[in-house]
Design an enzyme around this catalytic site. Sequence first.
Site, PDB file in Angstrom:
ATOM      1  N   GLY A  15       3.515 -10.296   3.030  1.00 31.18           N
ATOM      2  CA  GLY A  15       2.466 -11.185   2.543  1.00 31.18           C
ATOM      3  C   GLY A  15       2.252 -10.949   1.066  1.00 31.18           C
ATOM      4  N   CYS A  16       1.045 -11.085   0.639  1.00 30.23           N
ATOM      5  CA  CYS A  16       0.695 -10.915  -0.768  1.00 30.23           C
ATOM      6  C   CYS A  16       1.063  -9.518  -1.260  1.00 30.23           C
ATOM      7  CB  CYS A  16      -0.808 -11.151  -0.928  1.00 30.23           C
ATOM      8  SG  CYS A  16      -1.444 -10.735  -2.545  1.00 30.23           S
ATOM      9  N   PHE A  17       1.776  -9.445  -2.369  1.00 26.92           N
ATOM     10  CA  PHE A  17       2.188  -8.126  -2.852  1.00 26.92           C
ATOM     11  C   PHE A  17       1.031  -7.308  -3.386  1.00 26.92           C
ATOM     12  CE2 PHE A  17       4.409 -10.535  -6.602  1.00 26.92           C
ATOM     13  CZ  PHE A  17       3.198 -10.905  -7.165  1.00 26.92           C
ATOM     14  N   TRP A  18      -0.080  -7.928  -3.729  1.00 30.30           N
ATOM     15  CA  TRP A  18      -1.256  -7.159  -4.147  1.00 30.30           C
ATOM     16  C   TRP A  18      -1.718  -6.267  -3.006  1.00 30.30           C
ATOM     17  CZ3 TRP A  18      -4.500 -11.915  -6.061  1.00 30.30           C
ATOM     18  CH2 TRP A  18      -3.925 -12.451  -7.229  1.00 30.30           C
ATOM     19  N   CYS A  19      -1.674  -6.808  -1.787  1.00 31.39           N
ATOM     20  CA  CYS A  19      -2.109  -6.052  -0.600  1.00 31.39           C
ATOM     21  C   CYS A  19      -1.157  -4.911  -0.286  1.00 31.39           C
ATOM     22  CB  CYS A  19      -2.191  -6.970   0.614  1.00 31.39           C
ATOM     23  SG  CYS A  19      -3.399  -8.301   0.494  1.00 31.39           S
TER      24      CYS A  19
END
Length: 182
Positions: A15-19
């Site tokens: 999913g989101c690479f920030w997470c």
Amino acid sequence: MNVKEGREIATFAGGCFWCTEAVFLELKGVEKIVSGYTGGLIKNPSYSEICTGTTGHAEAIEITYDPKLLAFEDLLEVFFATHNPTTLNRQGADAGTQYRSEIFYHSEAQKKTAEHYIALIEKEQLYEDPIVTKISAAVIFYVAEEYHQNYYNQNSSQGYCQMVISPKLEKLRKYYKKLLKN
């Protein structure tokens, strides 16, 4: 990427690479994480291109770690515990092929370990739905723009960080204390 002797690379799209970056930064043995794009069709994609969902790239992280302190199996356990591996091209409200669940292996050992781990999860029926996480050979990894690097630590008060990333970190800290740096 040049890797110091005795270190290994793991590449995950969850999913989101920030997470995913925020979660894995907390693990002992993790020396470096780079957010970026991999598995797609064009060279040197930008974030705006990735967001169209037409480049074939996934938002991913490339982890440099010390396997003497953290096994690849530990990375897989955290990976599967901190995202939903049963939703195709989606993590929460983030939808599109760029948010898929995929493991990009760097060796046959990583490939076999990932295959075995998924088979074990499915046998134990840890999820109601089937695992859709793909296992693919690592390909060119393009580093994301600078503002994506270490995003959570620089923007933790932002709404998305509070609503989506902070609960993942709370879960990690509650259930994986033995794997944490501090």
